[in-house]
Write a protein that holds these residues in place. Structure first.
Motif, PDB file in Angstrom:
ATOM      1  N   ALA A  66      92.391   7.693  67.426  1.00 60.44           N
ATOM      2  CA  ALA A  66      91.397   8.719  67.726  1.00 60.44           C
ATOM      3  C   ALA A  66      91.746  10.031  67.040  1.00 60.44           C
ATOM      4  CB  ALA A  66      91.301   8.917  69.231  1.00 60.44           C
ATOM      5  N   THR A  67      93.028  10.349  67.030  1.00 62.26           N
ATOM      6  CA  THR A  67      93.480  11.588  66.402  1.00 62.26           C
ATOM      7  C   THR A  67      93.236  11.554  64.898  1.00 62.26           C
ATOM      8  OG1 THR A  67      95.178  11.913  68.077  1.00 62.26           O
ATOM      9  CG2 THR A  67      95.473  13.074  65.998  1.00 62.26           C
ATOM     10  N   ALA A  68      93.448  10.395  64.299  1.00 61.18           N
ATOM     11  CA  ALA A  68      93.225  10.266  62.859  1.00 61.18           C
ATOM     12  C   ALA A  68      91.757  10.514  62.521  1.00 61.18           C
ATOM     13  CB  ALA A  68      93.658   8.884  62.385  1.00 61.18           C
ATOM     14  N   ARG A  69      90.868  10.097  63.427  1.00 62.64           N
ATOM     15  CA  ARG A  69      89.444  10.305  63.200  1.00 62.64           C
ATOM     16  C   ARG A  69      89.060  11.764  63.403  1.00 62.64           C
ATOM     17  NH1 ARG A  69      89.132   5.724  66.495  1.00 62.64           N
ATOM     18  NH2 ARG A  69      88.317   6.992  68.211  1.00 62.64           N
ATOM     19  N   ARG A  70      89.666  12.394  64.435  1.00 69.38           N
ATOM     20  CA  ARG A  70      89.300  13.781  64.745  1.00 69.38           C
ATOM     21  C   ARG A  70      90.537  14.512  65.252  1.00 69.38           C
ATOM     22  NH1 ARG A  70      86.279  16.565  69.012  1.00 69.38           N
ATOM     23  NH2 ARG A  70      86.365  14.688  70.287  1.00 69.38           N
ATOM     24  N   PRO A  71      91.155  15.348  64.423  1.00 71.04           N
ATOM     25  CA  PRO A  71      92.385  16.031  64.833  1.00 71.04           C
ATOM     26  C   PRO A  71      92.140  17.035  65.949  1.00 71.04           C
ATOM     27  CG  PRO A  71      91.605  16.883  62.741  1.00 71.04           C
ATOM     28  CD  PRO A  71      90.755  15.690  63.055  1.00 71.04           C
ATOM     29  N   TYR A  72      93.243  17.432  66.611  1.00 75.11           N
ATOM     30  CA  TYR A  72      93.225  18.394  67.718  1.00 75.11           C
ATOM     31  C   TYR A  72      92.353  17.919  68.875  1.00 75.11           C
ATOM     32  CZ  TYR A  72      95.313  21.347  64.155  1.00 75.11           C
ATOM     33  OH  TYR A  72      96.121  21.850  63.167  1.00 75.11           O
ATOM     34  N   THR A  73      92.467  16.626  69.159  1.00 72.33           N
ATOM     35  CA  THR A  73      91.810  16.053  70.327  1.00 72.33           C
ATOM     36  C   THR A  73      92.843  15.223  71.089  1.00 72.33           C
ATOM     37  OG1 THR A  73      91.129  14.044  69.141  1.00 72.33           O
ATOM     38  CG2 THR A  73      89.591  15.899  69.139  1.00 72.33           C
ATOM     39  N   GLY A  74      92.484  14.822  72.298  1.00 70.73           N
ATOM     40  CA  GLY A  74      93.368  13.972  73.080  1.00 70.73           C
ATOM     41  C   GLY A  74      94.429  14.771  73.808  1.00 70.73           C
ATOM     42  N   THR A  75      95.529  14.097  74.127  1.00 69.21           N
ATOM     43  CA  THR A  75      96.583  14.664  74.969  1.00 69.21           C
ATOM     44  C   THR A  75      97.836  14.961  74.154  1.00 69.21           C
ATOM     45  OG1 THR A  75      95.793  13.457  76.914  1.00 69.21           O
ATOM     46  CG2 THR A  75      98.076  14.213  76.959  1.00 69.21           C
ATOM     47  N   VAL A  76      98.455  16.083  74.443  1.00 73.49           N
ATOM     48  CA  VAL A  76      99.753  16.430  73.872  1.00 73.49           C
ATOM     49  C   VAL A  76     100.674  16.835  75.019  1.00 73.49           C
ATOM     50  CG1 VAL A  76     101.035  18.018  72.398  1.00 73.49           C
ATOM     51  CG2 VAL A  76      98.823  17.158  71.648  1.00 73.49           C
ATOM     52  N   LYS A  77     101.796  16.132  75.137  1.00 73.65           N
ATOM     53  CA  LYS A  77     102.770  16.414  76.207  1.00 73.65           C
ATOM     54  C   LYS A  77     103.860  17.325  75.659  1.00 73.65           C
ATOM     55  CE  LYS A  77     102.727  12.052  76.254  1.00 73.65           C
ATOM     56  NZ  LYS A  77     103.018  10.612  76.382  1.00 73.65           N
ATOM     57  N   VAL A  78     103.968  18.501  76.266  1.00 79.84           N
ATOM     58  CA  VAL A  78     104.860  19.550  75.751  1.00 79.84           C
ATOM     59  C   VAL A  78     105.971  19.840  76.753  1.00 79.84           C
ATOM     60  CG1 VAL A  78     104.993  21.878  74.808  1.00 79.84           C
ATOM     61  CG2 VAL A  78     102.856  20.575  74.624  1.00 79.84           C
ATOM     62  N   GLY A  79     107.211  19.759  76.299  1.00 75.08           N
ATOM     63  CA  GLY A  79     108.340  20.161  77.122  1.00 75.08           C
ATOM     64  C   GLY A  79     108.729  21.597  76.801  1.00 75.08           C
ATOM     65  N   VAL A  80     109.034  22.390  77.834  1.00 79.76           N
ATOM     66  CA  VAL A  80     109.403  23.802  77.655  1.00 79.76           C
ATOM     67  C   VAL A  80     110.643  24.086  78.490  1.00 79.76           C
ATOM     68  CG1 VAL A  80     108.589  26.189  77.682  1.00 79.76           C
ATOM     69  CG2 VAL A  80     106.944  24.315  77.507  1.00 79.76           C
ATOM     70  N   ILE A  81     111.631  24.773  77.910  1.00 81.07           N
ATOM     71  CA  ILE A  81     112.840  25.086  78.664  1.00 81.07           C
ATOM     72  C   ILE A  81     112.532  26.163  79.714  1.00 81.07           C
ATOM     73  CG2 ILE A  81     114.468  24.385  76.874  1.00 81.07           C
ATOM     74  CD1 ILE A  81     114.707  27.308  76.028  1.00 81.07           C
ATOM     75  N   PRO A  82     113.247  26.154  80.847  1.00 84.85           N
ATOM     76  CA  PRO A  82     112.947  27.074  81.953  1.00 84.85           C
ATOM     77  C   PRO A  82     113.115  28.549  81.618  1.00 84.85           C
ATOM     78  CG  PRO A  82     114.292  25.243  82.724  1.00 84.85           C
ATOM     79  CD  PRO A  82     114.273  25.156  81.230  1.00 84.85           C
ATOM     80  N   THR A  83     113.998  28.896  80.663  1.00 85.62           N
ATOM     81  CA  THR A  83     114.189  30.300  80.316  1.00 85.62           C
ATOM     82  C   THR A  83     113.122  30.808  79.350  1.00 85.62           C
ATOM     83  OG1 THR A  83     115.698  29.715  78.504  1.00 85.62           O
ATOM     84  CG2 THR A  83     116.679  30.155  80.677  1.00 85.62           C
ATOM     85  N   LEU A  84     112.153  29.955  79.067  1.00 86.76           N
ATOM     86  CA  LEU A  84     111.078  30.307  78.149  1.00 86.76           C
ATOM     87  C   LEU A  84     109.701  30.189  78.816  1.00 86.76           C
ATOM     88  CD1 LEU A  84     110.433  31.035  75.179  1.00 86.76           C
ATOM     89  CD2 LEU A  84     110.412  28.579  74.674  1.00 86.76           C
ATOM     90  N   ALA A  85     109.533  29.162  79.644  1.00 85.97           N
ATOM     91  CA  ALA A  85     108.217  28.839  80.192  1.00 85.97           C
ATOM     92  C   ALA A  85     107.507  30.004  80.871  1.00 85.97           C
ATOM     93  CB  ALA A  85     108.349  27.653  81.155  1.00 85.97           C
ATOM     94  N   PRO A  86     108.135  30.738  81.815  1.00 85.40           N
ATOM     95  CA  PRO A  86     107.380  31.781  82.534  1.00 85.40           C
ATOM     96  C   PRO A  86     106.977  32.962  81.666  1.00 85.40           C
ATOM     97  CG  PRO A  86     109.442  31.228  83.668  1.00 85.40           C
ATOM     98  CD  PRO A  86     109.523  30.656  82.291  1.00 85.40           C
TER      99      PRO A  86
END
Length: 312
Positions: free
Chosen positions: A90-110
């Motif tokens: 699906a992404t190959a057909r249309r970029p910037y769609t679907g789900t992206v799972k992002v990890g963020v460190i605690p000293t950065l997230a807030p």
């Protein structure tokens, strides 16, 4: 069941993983939107295809056999891989769609996420970001294993098989109770740390290691007497007069703002700093998209006027 194994169908695997999760045929059938007889038939067909018994049914409950437990784990991985395949197509057909799972460190997230999430959603409305706050080691494992697509953390990560896109640099400031540091409002020497107890985060936070590097430069040892699990707690300990600490500048405006009874001072140049970046697997088919996301993040950081310097 001595028949030779045959390849199971996706429908059979979905039926079995539902039963393995719920251990109840009626509940599993409801989740899948199928009848109980159809579900039972799918499980029986899977057992016949694999040539092994997977499920024990009693009048009160459902149990997995030892073979069933092993097959359930494999089935979950197979179905996850199928989902990835569909998403990649699906992404190959249309970029910037679907789900992206992002990890963020605690000293950065807030401190960073409030500046990123709305602008990214506006720029990429069909992209769903799922954020996980995790310490560095867990986050890197998630990137490598495929559990996460992206990571926001301090660079360099020092992990093979990943690409690093630098976003920005930010300085560390020393934070202390008011009237504790040398008079004035100008920068202070790193040597000022020798005069105070240094409060650090618990082990596992990369910011702890970065702060320790600064302490080591001036010959300050980690006493280990007092540690905190978050920057907010660390600041409260400082406000209580226990010691001083180092904060990234993006955290100062949130956790040590005016009226908090604390003062934050810069260090003499060259000031200690950290580089924040975006990580993804080198093998990812979405590398071009992730490069675009990194550029959008830099734009969002600039628009939010965070006290950082864009990486060049």
């Amino acid at each position: 069941m001595a028949t030779s194994p045959r390849t199971p169908t996706i429908a059979q695997l979905k039926a079995f993983t539902a039963v393995a999760e719920h251990l109840h045929f009626r509940d599993s059938a409801a989740v899948l939107g199928m009848s109980q007889p159809a579900l039972s038939g799918a499980i029986a067909a899977l057992e016949e295809n694999l040539g092994t018994r997977l499920v024990e049914r009693t009048t009160r409950r459902v149990l997995l056999t030892s073979s069933g437990e092993r097959v359930a784990r494999h089935a979950q991985r197979v179905l996850a891989a199928m989902d990835d395949l569909v998403e990649e197509a699906a992404t190959a057909r249309r970029p910037y769609t679907g789900t992206v799972k992002v990890g963020v460190i605690p000293t950065l997230a807030p401190y960073l996420l409030p500046a990123l999430l709305r602008p990214l959603k506006k720029r990429f409305p069909d992209l769903d970001l799922f954020v996980h706050e995790e310490q560095t080691a867990v986050l890197l494992e998630g990137i490598s294993s495929g559990r996460l697509d992206l990571g926001l953390l301090a660079l360099p990560a020092g992990t093979s098989g990943v690409e690093e896109l630098a976003l920005y640099d930010e300085d560390f400031l020393v934070v202390a109770p008011e009237h504790t540091l040398p008079a004035g409002d100008g920068p202070v020497s790193r040597k000022v740390l020798k005069d105070h107890q240094i409060l650090l985060l618990e082990e596992g936070h990369c910011l702890r290691d970065q702060a320790l590097d600064v302490c080591t430069e001036v010959g300050v040892a980690d006493s280990g007497a007092t540690r905190a699990a978050s920057l907010s707690t660390l600041v409260q300990l400082v406000a209580g007069g226990i010691g001083v600490t180092l904060l990234p500048e993006t955290a100062v405006a949130v956790d040590a703002r005016a009226g908090s009874g604390l003062e934050a001072r810069r260090f003499d140049a060259p000031a200690p700093s950290r580089r924040i970046g975006l990580l993804y697997r080198s093998s990812s088919a979405r590398a071009e998209e992730f490069g675009g996301l990194a550029e959008a993040m830099r734009d969002a950081v600039t628009a939010a006027r965070l006290p950082v310097r864009l990486a060049v």
